[in-house]
Design an enzyme around this catalytic site. Sequence first.
Site, mmCIF file in Angstrom:
data_model
loop_
_atom_site.group_PDB
_atom_site.id
_atom_site.type_symbol
_atom_site.label_atom_id
_atom_site.label_comp_id
_atom_site.label_asym_id
_atom_site.label_seq_id
_atom_site.Cartn_x
_atom_site.Cartn_y
_atom_site.Cartn_z
ATOM 1 N N CYS A 97 0.862 -1.182 0.000
ATOM 2 C CA CYS A 97 0.000 0.000 0.000
ATOM 3 C C CYS A 97 0.902 1.237 0.000
ATOM 4 C CB CYS A 97 -0.881 -0.024 1.247
ATOM 5 S SG CYS A 97 -1.926 1.427 1.406
ATOM 6 N N CYS A 104 -2.600 14.900 3.875
ATOM 7 C CA CYS A 104 -3.778 14.885 2.995
ATOM 8 C C CYS A 104 -4.593 16.159 3.229
ATOM 9 C CB CYS A 104 -4.642 13.663 3.308
ATOM 10 S SG CYS A 104 -6.063 13.472 2.187
ATOM 11 N N CYS A 108 -11.609 14.100 5.991
ATOM 12 C CA CYS A 108 -12.505 13.020 6.412
ATOM 13 C C CYS A 108 -12.397 12.878 7.926
ATOM 14 C CB CYS A 108 -12.134 11.710 5.709
ATOM 15 S SG CYS A 108 -12.174 11.842 3.901
ATOM 16 N N CYS A 336 -5.827 0.988 7.631
ATOM 17 C CA CYS A 336 -6.514 2.045 6.887
ATOM 18 C C CYS A 336 -6.788 3.237 7.796
ATOM 19 C CB CYS A 336 -7.880 1.564 6.399
ATOM 20 S SG CYS A 336 -7.798 0.268 5.204
#
Length: 350
Positions: A97, A104, A108, A336
Site C-alpha cells: 500500500c 492529505c 474526512c 486504513c
Amino acid sequence: MSRTELEEFVTSLGEPKYRAQQVFKAIHQRRLRSFDEITDLPKKFREKLVAAADISRLTVESKYVSTDGTRRYLMKTDDGKPVEAVFIPTEGRDTICFSSQSGCPLKCDFCLTAKLGLLKNLSVGEIVEQIIVVLNDVYGAGAETPHGTNLVGMGAGEPFLNFDNLIAALRLMADEDGLFVVPNRVTISTAGIVPKIYEYANLHDRAHLAISLSAPTDELRNKLMPINKRWDLDELMKAAREFEKSLRRGERFTFEYVMLGRVNDSDKNANDLADLLGRYKLRRVKVNLIPHNGAEQLDYNASTPEQVQRFKKILESRGVSAYVRTPRGRDIYAACGQLAAKAEVAGAGA
Ligand code: SAH
C-alpha cells in the site's frame, strides 16, 4: 523520469542513447539505489550521473513490524516530509500500500491522516521509490518482483489530487523492463474527485478503481467526508456509472465503506446504500466494509462485528456483493486511516 526523459537526459550528458535503457533497468528492474552500484556502466559516466542527478531521494526513518506480519515504513523526502508505505503479506499474495501525498488536504472526520493536513504532493520518483524500498526490504535488492504482488494506492493522501504524478508513476511501474506491476494488479482509491474519475475511466492503461463512500446520503456524507460538499452523491454516482462503462471483461469496481458504530452502520443505512446503488443502476460493483480503525484523536467507535455482519447480510439480500476487510497492522498504526507519520509505537519498533 520516463524512458524518453531519461534518453534526453543521458544524451545531454554526451552519452549514447542506449545508455538510458541500462539506467532504466538498473533503477526499476534491479532496484539499485546508488549510481555506484551500476557497475556495468563506465566509471566516467557514473561520475557524471552522480554529479547531475539523484537516483534516490527517500530515506527510511523507521520500520515497524506488526504481530500479523504487516510492515510499516516511515520514510522522509529530501525536503523533510513524511512518506509512508505498508507491506501486507497474505497467503499466496503480497500487497503493498503506497501513498500519493505526504499528509492529505481532505478532512474526512474518521481518518487520522487528515489531521496532518497536506504537506506535499509526492513526485513521480517519490511514489515509485516507496515501492522500491519496500520490495528491496522484503525480497532483497535485485530479486525479481514476485509475480502476483499487488499494489494499492490507499495510503496517505488523495491520489486523484496528484493525478498526473500518480499516472506517470503507475506507467513507470508497469514497464516490463522495470518493476513490471501491470495495471491489473493495481487498485487506486479515491474519496470522490469527480472530474478525475471521468479522466481515469478514459485511460486505456488505467488500473482498478475503488471509491470511498462511507455514507449513503448527502446529509451524512457531508459530515463524514466534507469533499461531498464539493461533489455530492448525485455527481459521484453519475461518475461511477460512467466509470462502470469502462470496465473490462470480468472487472468490477469497489465502494469502500468505513463502518462507524451507531453513525453509518444501521439497518436503514444498509438499505439506503442498496437503494442508492440501485437508483444509479450500478451492478458491476462490490462493497468493501472496512472496520473503523480507532485512534485517540478520532471521535468514532468501530461497529460491533455483529452489526458489520448484519449490514453485509442486508446488502447481500438486496443483491449487492459485500465483503468485510480484515484490518491489518493496527498495532503499528499501519491500518486504513492510521497513516499519520507516527514515530512511536508501543512495543513494535524495529
Ligand atoms: N484518499 C483516498 C485514499 C485513502 S484510502 C480515499 O479516501 O479513498 C484509505 C481508505 O481507508 C479509504 O477508503 C478511507 O475511507 C478508509 N479509512 C480512512 N480512515 C479510516 C479509519 N480510521 N478506519 C478505517 N478505514 C479508514
